[in-house]
Design an enzyme around this catalytic site. Sequence first.
Site: not given
Length: 152
Positions: A9-10, A17, A22, A74, A77, A80, A87, A98, A100-102, A107, A111
């Site tokens: 999402p997002n 955003r 990001y 990625n 949200a 978390h 699963d 996995e 993550h950009i940030s 953070r 997170r």
Amino acid sequence: MKFLVLNGPNINMLGIREPDIYGKRTYEDLLAYVRQGCEKLGAEVSFFQSNHEGDLVTAIQQAYFDHVDGIIINPAAYTHTSVALLDAVKAVGIPTVEVHISDVSQREDFRQVSYIRAACVKTIAGHGFDGYVMAAEYLAALLGGVIGSARS
Ligand code: DQA
């Protein structure tokens, strides 16, 4: 080698955003960058983004039937919160990184939890768009013994 890049999402809102976190580049920019990196590695790549948890679960399941060799995800949200994504990765048994950009480790407390991490062969966070290509490099080395940088 066939890779699937999944974004949660997002991530479609990249460039709009929170650009201080990001960056200013868009989701389309991300796709072009990752496509180029995968080409350098000689890997075929497809992309899927969704704001819906179940759609991401279905995409992970479909990767099994499509004989995908490696998944770069990625979960945004859902990282978390989602046991369902954990699963799904366990169910298909496809090596998954996995991303993550940030740098999520620097953070908020909420997170610091990643459900999916337990099923992933590696986590890469805080490297911006490069993180996705680093993930592709990692999977290429893991799957085919190709070692090298595909970043630009
Ligand atoms: C993110 C980090 C998550 O905590 C957040 O919810 C996102 C993006 C990242 O790429 O840094 O949407 O996964």
